[in-house]
Design a protein around this motif. Structure first.
Motif, PDB file in Angstrom:
ATOM      1  N   SER A 166       0.843  -1.203   0.000  1.00  0.00           N
ATOM      2  CA  SER A 166       0.000   0.000   0.000  1.00  0.00           C
ATOM      3  C   SER A 166       0.869   1.238   0.000  1.00  0.00           C
ATOM      4  O   SER A 166       0.612   2.201  -0.733  1.00  0.00           O
ATOM      5  CB  SER A 166      -0.898   0.030   1.240  1.00  0.00           C
TER       6      SER A 166
ATOM      7  N   ASP B 262      -5.754  -0.913  -4.597  1.00  0.00           N
ATOM      8  CA  ASP B 262      -5.194  -1.429  -3.347  1.00  0.00           C
ATOM      9  C   ASP B 262      -6.140  -2.458  -2.728  1.00  0.00           C
ATOM     10  O   ASP B 262      -7.085  -2.117  -2.040  1.00  0.00           O
ATOM     11  CB  ASP B 262      -4.946  -0.279  -2.355  1.00  0.00           C
ATOM     12  N   GLU B 263      -5.875  -3.709  -3.009  1.00  0.00           N
ATOM     13  CA  GLU B 263      -6.703  -4.824  -2.530  1.00  0.00           C
ATOM     14  C   GLU B 263      -8.195  -4.551  -2.721  1.00  0.00           C
ATOM     15  O   GLU B 263      -8.966  -4.536  -1.764  1.00  0.00           O
ATOM     16  CB  GLU B 263      -6.400  -5.112  -1.051  1.00  0.00           C
TER      17      GLU B 263
HETATM   18 MG   LIG Z   1      -2.097  -2.656   2.248  1.00  0.00          MG
END
Ligand SMILES: [Mg+2]
Ligand SMILES: Nc1ncnc2c1ncn2[C@@H]1O[C@H](COP(=O)(O)OP(=O)(O)OP(=O)(O)O)[C@@H](O)[C@H]1O
Lengths: 222, 257
Positions: free
Chosen positions: B55, B175-176
């Motif tokens: 991240s 991000d995910e």
């Molecule tokens: Mg992360």
């Protein structure tokens, strides 16, 4: 020989009392508007990068919250003119109510802002919005919704506090009542009526706040 | 300085270039000399254990995080040279978060129109037309007037993708995007991302969806403890990872699937 109730006095002076109610409502609404502006700008300034601005806001809040309202309004009314700033009673009252309510509003709204998930800010920044735009367009409304009951409660307080503005002879319900009482010596009847009138004003405001909330803050949350 | 990566040389300048980027949170170093070059149209999948800095890496690209050393150039713009450039970079880089981050007080349509109007200065009618077009594309056009809380997680994430696309970015960072979703909604979001990839969008995706990585990625990048330890084509990476940490990581991921 007991005190005989005689509400005819109230009846005779009803128009003045109703005008007093309007005066109170006027002071309260102007004070709230000013308090809201100070509250929102204050929260933004409180989170500024400039240390001196943050300290100024904190100092302002400390002074307001730790001194009596009566002293604050006397300061504005008697002390400032000696520094060359002469204000009429109603303007003084509005400024005093706005500053006082504003200091509390800053703290309340700040609590709301802190309750907003930082992902909201990041999403706004990632879209290219500036920090001020993120605050104004993304954070502010949900923040105010989160603390709406405390904020409106504070505004009811402000409305009731406006009765202290009688001390600088601002035109509002309590000052009207005092005049009628000193002319007629009918204290009980006058203040009983005035009590009911303050209650009615508070209820009206609460109804209005609820309507505003339905209008602006009714978006669903999970 | 070492060349940022070993993929075939492009004559064009890379769309994203990270050179020796180092990032600290206080005394903790979250990125250790990260070098990365992403060309136009490339799809990168970034994976690695929790806390490895994935991240942090992608958030440095659009300056949601500040970094202390090195250089990041996006589409030829380097923020180090000109702090004002942060604004331009953010307009060119779209981001999709794990938690959707839709604005709860705005309808789906308003969410999508906000930035084009306020940032790009697009007219209302045009912004709405663009928003509806992208909402249709993520198959959510019929929900345009709903509020985020009235949508499922998968639908919200698709709106978030459409919202980012409305700014017509050159790169999309994910991000995910599926890890906060119930399993039955993962596919609809991945399908949207696959569609986007097929349309030629440049993408950096932090995800542990290995099927997605195999299907879409040009390169898989493996990170651990703030360092890029391995970069390879997906087939190579999944079949025979060379770094022991990558082997261990893949073992754990597969055990969970
Ligand atoms: Mg992360
Ligand atoms: N704001 C912060 N302050 C201090 N440390 C942080 C902060 N944000 C992240 N870190 C640390 O930096 C490291 C990298 O974090 P990062 O969120 O980039 O990891 P990640 O690879 O995305 O992990 P995950 O898979 O759990 O999302 C972690 O060790 C984390 O604890």
């Amino acid at each position: 020989m007991g005190y005989e109730l005689d509400f005819s006095v109230v009846w005779e002076h009803l128009p003045e009392l109703l005008w007093g109610c309007l005066g109170t409502l006027g002071l309260a609404l102007s004070g709230m508007t000013l308090a809201m502006i100070i509250g929102v700008l204050g929260v933004f300034a409180r989170g500024s990068n400039m240390a001196w601005l943050r300290r100024l806001v904190i100092a302002f809040i400390e002074v307001i919250r730790n001194t009596p309202f009566l002293v604050q309004i006397f300061f504005l009314y008697f002390a400032l003119p000696s520094m060359g700033l002469k204000l009429n009673p109603t303007v003084t009252a509005i400024i005093a109510l706005g500053l006082n309510g504003g200091a509390y509003a800053i703290e309340i709204i700040r609590g709301g802002v802190q309750s907003i998930h930082k992902g909201q800010v990041e999403a706004g920044l990632a879209l290219g919005l500036h920090k001020t735009q993120v605050f104004r367009l993304i954070v502010l409304k949900p923040a105010i919704r989160a603390i709406y009951p405390s904020l409106t409660g504070q505004f009811i307080m402000l409305t009731l506090t406006s009765s202290i503005c009688t001390s600088v002879a601002a035109y509002e319900l309590t000052s009207v009542a005092q005049r009628i009482e000193s002319d007629t010596f009918r204290s009980f009847e006058v203040y009983f009526t005035v009590t009911l009138m303050y209650l009615a004003i508070s209820w009206m405001l609460m109804t209005a706040f609820a309507a505003i909330s339905r209008q602006y803050f009714s978006y669903p949350t999970r | 300085m070492t060349p940022p990566s070993s993929h075939p040389a492009h004559t064009e300048q890379p769309l994203i270039l990270m050179e020796a980027v180092e990032k600290w949170y206080g005394s903790f170093q979250a990125l250790k000399s990260v070098n990365l070059s992403v060309s136009k149209g490339e799809k990168i999948v970034l994976c690695g254990p929790s806390g490895s800095g994935k991240s942090t890496l992608i958030r440095c690209i659009n300056h949601l995080e500040v970094y202390q050393k090195g250089r990041i150039v996006v589409d030829g713009i380097s923020v180090a040279d000109n702090p004002k450039a942060i604004d331009i970079v953010r307009q060119e880089v779209g981001m999709v978060f794990q938690g959707f981050n839709l604005f709860p007080h705005m309808t789906v349509l308003q969410n999508c129109m906000l930035a084009p109007i306020r940032v790009r200065g697009t007219g209302k009618a045009e912004a709405e037309a663009t928003a509806r077009q992208y909402l249709d594309r993520v198959h959510i056009g019929n929900q345009a007037d709903k509020f985020p809380a009235q949508l499922s997680g998968g639908q919200q994430q698709r709106v978030a993708i459409a919202r980012a696309l409305c700014m017509q970015p050159k790169v999309m960072l994910f991000d995910e995007p599926t890890s906060a979703l119930d399993p039955e909604m993962v596919k609809e979001v991945l399908d949207t991302m696959i569609g986007l990839a097929q349309d030629g969008m440049t993408m950096i995706c932090v995800t542990h969806e290995m099927g997605f990585a195999r299907q879409v990625a040009d390169r898989v990048i493996f990170m651990a403890e703030g360092e890029i330890l391995e970069e390879a084509a997906p087939d190579t990476f999944f079949r025979s990872p060379s770094h022991p940490r990558a082997k261990q990581f893949l073992g754990e991921i597969l055990a969970h699937h």
